[in-house]
Design an enzyme around this catalytic site. Structure first.
Site, PDB file in Angstrom:
ATOM      1  CE  LYS A   1       9.986   4.844  -0.666  1.00 46.69           C
ATOM      2  NZ  LYS A   1      10.390   5.775   0.411  1.00 46.69           N
TER       3      LYS A   1
ATOM      4  CB  THR B   1      -7.318   8.691  10.837  1.00 43.17           C
ATOM      5  OG1 THR B   1      -6.444   8.306  11.664  1.00 43.17           O
ATOM      6  CG2 THR B   1      -7.833   9.112   9.634  1.00 43.17           C
TER       7      THR B   1
ATOM      8  CD1 TRP C   1      11.215   4.746  -4.301  1.00 44.41           C
ATOM      9  CD2 TRP C   1       9.343   5.925  -4.593  1.00 44.41           C
ATOM     10  NE1 TRP C   1      11.328   6.116  -3.528  1.00 44.41           N
ATOM     11  CE2 TRP C   1      10.234   6.472  -3.599  1.00 44.41           C
ATOM     12  CE3 TRP C   1       7.914   6.505  -5.071  1.00 44.41           C
ATOM     13  CZ2 TRP C   1      10.350   8.029  -3.074  1.00 44.41           C
ATOM     14  CZ3 TRP C   1       7.558   7.534  -4.405  1.00 44.41           C
ATOM     15  CH2 TRP C   1       7.900   7.991  -3.061  1.00 44.41           C
TER      16      TRP C   1
ATOM     17  CD  GLU D   1      -5.993  11.714   8.278  1.00 45.23           C
ATOM     18  OE1 GLU D   1      -7.245  11.504   7.283  1.00 45.23           O
ATOM     19  OE2 GLU D   1      -4.908  11.308   8.198  1.00 45.23           O
TER      20      GLU D   1
HETATM   21  P1  ADP Z   1      -8.704   5.500   7.202  1.00 43.70           P
HETATM   22  O1  ADP Z   1      -6.828   5.798   7.450  1.00 43.70           O
HETATM   23  O2  ADP Z   1      -8.633   5.331   8.825  1.00 43.70           O
HETATM   24  O3  ADP Z   1      -8.334   3.806   6.488  1.00 43.70           O
HETATM   25  P2  ADP Z   1      -9.452   7.069   5.120  1.00 43.70           P
HETATM   26  O4  ADP Z   1     -11.424   6.718   4.429  1.00 43.70           O
HETATM   27  O5  ADP Z   1      -8.934   8.264   5.857  1.00 43.70           O
HETATM   28  O6  ADP Z   1      -9.526   6.080   6.564  1.00 43.70           O
HETATM   29  O7  ADP Z   1      -8.074   5.925   4.343  1.00 43.70           O
HETATM   30  C1  ADP Z   1      -7.659   7.403   3.044  1.00 43.70           C
HETATM   31  C2  ADP Z   1      -6.442   6.138   2.679  1.00 43.70           C
HETATM   32  O8  ADP Z   1      -7.694   5.297   1.571  1.00 43.70           O
HETATM   33  C3  ADP Z   1      -6.094   7.627   1.948  1.00 43.70           C
HETATM   34  O9  ADP Z   1      -5.200   8.143   2.103  1.00 43.70           O
HETATM   35  C4  ADP Z   1      -6.611   6.236   0.066  1.00 43.70           C
HETATM   36  O10 ADP Z   1      -4.776   5.448   1.217  1.00 43.70           O
HETATM   37  C5  ADP Z   1      -6.954   5.453   0.621  1.00 43.70           C
HETATM   38  N1  ADP Z   1      -7.893   5.789  -0.648  1.00 43.70           N
HETATM   39  C6  ADP Z   1      -9.172   6.515  -0.338  1.00 43.70           C
HETATM   40  N2  ADP Z   1      -9.760   6.559  -1.666  1.00 43.70           N
HETATM   41  C7  ADP Z   1      -9.280   5.631  -2.432  1.00 43.70           C
HETATM   42  C8  ADP Z   1      -9.104   5.521  -3.881  1.00 43.70           C
HETATM   43  N3  ADP Z   1     -10.430   5.902  -4.718  1.00 43.70           N
HETATM   44  N4  ADP Z   1      -8.590   4.437  -4.455  1.00 43.70           N
HETATM   45  C9  ADP Z   1      -7.341   4.181  -3.962  1.00 43.70           C
HETATM   46  N5  ADP Z   1      -6.920   4.654  -2.381  1.00 43.70           N
HETATM   47  C10 ADP Z   1      -7.908   4.961  -2.101  1.00 43.70           C
END
Ligand code: ADP
Length: 547
Positions: A439, A185, A444, A330
């Site tokens: 917060k 990640t 929130w 993850e």
């Molecule tokens: P990285 O953390 O390496 O950028 P990831 O692809 O694992 O890569 O990122 C996951 C995160 O991306 C999620 O936890 C969320 O915050 C965001 N995310 C993924 N899909 C969406 C979506 N459809 N809308 C909003 N946020 C999203």
């Protein structure tokens, strides 16, 4: 009592074997790194994956060894998914867009034994090779004619290896819990962390992806995965497509609107998947050229939130359904998908879009719940929002080599770091990242909602909201905006604009105009850096503490 059913293992090699046996003539088309279109079939793909697995075995690669790939979406990368995992090694996909130091850290942390790379990435890897501690050889994913001159030590040509090894190979069998692939990640804080997928988790995830209410991947589909194969295994599509026997179309590194549109048109793509930035490029191209999408019926979008206008434009101008999905590396990565429940399709368009902008609903295989900071479960009323927890057979239970320590609670729940609400129908809406939510006095505030409201102003190019310390309220929102060229918009005009768009107590306490905002290598706002930078920013409202 044990059921009297066979315990055949769920292995990735069975996917390509199935595709070759039952969909052997189905095409896999690639716009290659070098430019020309390449075509072949699942049958040929399986044969070449076996040849490459033999080549790897010849190099002494063993069960559990990590094999790096630094490559775009192509047929060769697809073969490598199967060659590496099929023979029991681990396919470690690397993101060429990462910063040099991150790539060095990741390759060394993973202890990659060999590195496969696309020909246009040779210059990048030549610079980094001296920093790679474990790599024994480099394989350039091209043929002999286009093999570049290179200073890389032990550099070999991919097609030469295929030629030198026949496909006379039975895939080995091993426990389905064996590791199959590795993806780091990007991590906005700290070092990147490796998510280590297993054969079993990957096969189960593929099954889920093929379900009609998930991605609905099937043998009538022609699939263009634009989401990179180094980003959570292209959301699992290269595995699910083989399970279904769907035609595949790979774009190589050509992701601009024109290239993507042409490929969709020529190959009659019915289903595609990617992030909103890619859709923006495609829509812009189609607007400028007056072109439309003839064949595409489903567009899956994930990675960040889809703007409503994008859903409308795809549907109303191109007769395509945008399916909003959420997940993370993850989670293999699928978590929720915005397919319609009974009745949703019959709603008036605007009400339907209200549902489509949400991040979709839970799918079988991923348990979800939202909790407050004390771990108390919150109602599914579409209003209450809290930390989103997940668990299931394709969700990670720790990071590679134990980085980051324990990541599950006592009941196996994994905290996604996202904050969301869930409505009575089960559709989730991501409200923020938990570290970005502001917060304020025990309540929130969603930084994302504020940003969306701010970029609604026609002269705001980009907006970012962070919480800064406040003596009375703990934290209050600070809005940073980048203006369009020539715009003079400032704090007062911005606040007036926001007045009827957000609740009063969400109103930013200050607005600053900045030249640019920092981003991560994957294009997300680097809020951690901004929080540090503005930690001492004195909000004009800070005097309220004395009241
Ligand atoms: P990285 O953390 O390496 O950028 P990831 O692809 O694992 O890569 O990122 C996951 C995160 O991306 C999620 O936890 C969320 O915050 C965001 N995310 C993924 N899909 C969406 C979506 N459809 N809308 C909003 N946020 C999203």
């Amino acid at each position: 009592m044990r059921g009297l059913i066979q315990g055949r293992q769920l292995l990735i090699s069975t996917l390509i074997d199935y595709a070759a046996e039952f969909h052997g003539d189905t095409e896999i088309v690639t716009k290659t790194v070098e430019g020309p279109i390449h075509r072949y079939t699942y049958g040929e793909s399986q044969s070449r994956a076996k040849s490459m697995a033999k080549a790897l075995a010849g190099f002494g690669v063993k069960l559990g060894d990590r094999i790096g790939t630094l490559a775009w979406n192509t047929h060769r990368h697809f073969e490598l998914y199967y060659a590496t995992s099929g023979m029991g090694s681990i396919c470690h996909t690397l993101n060429p867009r990462l910063f040099a130091e991150q790539l060095t850290y990741i390759v060394n942390h993973a202890e990659d034994k060999f590195l496969f790379l696309d020909s246009n990435l040779v210059p990048l890897v030549e610079q980094l090779a001296p920093t790679f501690e474990s790599v024994e050889g480099y394989i350039v994913m091209t043929d002999e004619e286009t093999m570049p001159e290179t200073s890389l030590p032990n550099a070999l040509c991919y097609e030469t290896l295929i030629k030198e090894n026949d496909d006379d190979l039975e895939w080995p069998s091993f426990e389905e819990t064996t590791a199959s692939s590795l993806c780091y990640t990007s991590g906005t804080t700290g070092n990147p962390k490796g998510v280590l997928y297993a054969h079993r988790s990957t096969v189960l995830h593929s099954w889920a992806a093929c379900m009609p209410d998930v991605l609905g991947i099937n043998s009538r589909d022609t699939i263009l995965p634009i989401v990179p194969m180094f980003h959570a295994n292209a959301w699992g599509i290269p595995y699910a497509a083989a399970m279904a026997g769907a035609k595949m179309v790979f774009p190589g590194p050509h992701l601009d609107g024109e290239s993507v549109w042409k490929l969709m048109d020529q190959e009659k793509v019915s289903f595609t998947a990617g992030v909103p930035t890619v859709w923006l490029m495609l829509l812009t191209y189609m607007r400028e050229t007056g072109t439309t999408l003839e064949h595409v019926k489903r567009v899956v979008s994930g990675g960040s939130a889809v703007p409503r206008a994008m859903i409308e434009e795809f549907e109303e101008k191109h007769d395509c359904r945008m399916i909003h999905a959420w997940g993370m590396t993850e989670m293999s990565p699928l978590g929720s998908v915005g397919t319609f429940k009974a009745g949703v399709g019959d709603l008036p368009a605007q009400e339907r879009y209200d549902i489509q902008v949400k991040q979709g609903r839970g799918i079988y295989g991923v348990e979800i719940k939202i909790v407050d900071d004390d771990g108390k479960e919150l109602p599914r009323d579409g209003v209450a929002f809290g930390n989103l927890l997940v668990r299931g057979p394709w969700i990670c239970d720790s990071y590679f080599k134990g980085e980051g320590g324990d990541v599950l609670d006592a009941d196996d729940w994994f905290d996604t770091g996202d904050v969301c609400n869930i409505d009575a129908q089960g559709y989730i809406q991501i409200v923020d990242r938990s570290k970005d939510v502001i917060k304020s006095g025990g309540e929130w505030i969603s930084s994302i909602d504020l940003e969306n409201a701010a970029v609604g102003h026609p002269e705001v190019a980009e907006a970012c909201v962070i919480g800064v310390p406040h003596p009375r309220w703990d934290e209050r929102p600070l809005l940073l905006i980048v203006r369009d060229p020539g715009s003079q918009i400032g704090k007062d005009e911005m606040l007036t604009y926001l007045e009827d768009k957000i609740v009063k107590w969400w109103m930013p306490d200050d607005v600053l105009v900045v030249e640019e905002l920092p981003h991560t290598a994957t294009g997300k706002l680097l809020k951690s850096q901004l929080r540090e930078e503005y930690a001492d920013h004195k909000l004009p409202t800070a005097g309220e503490a004395a009241e």
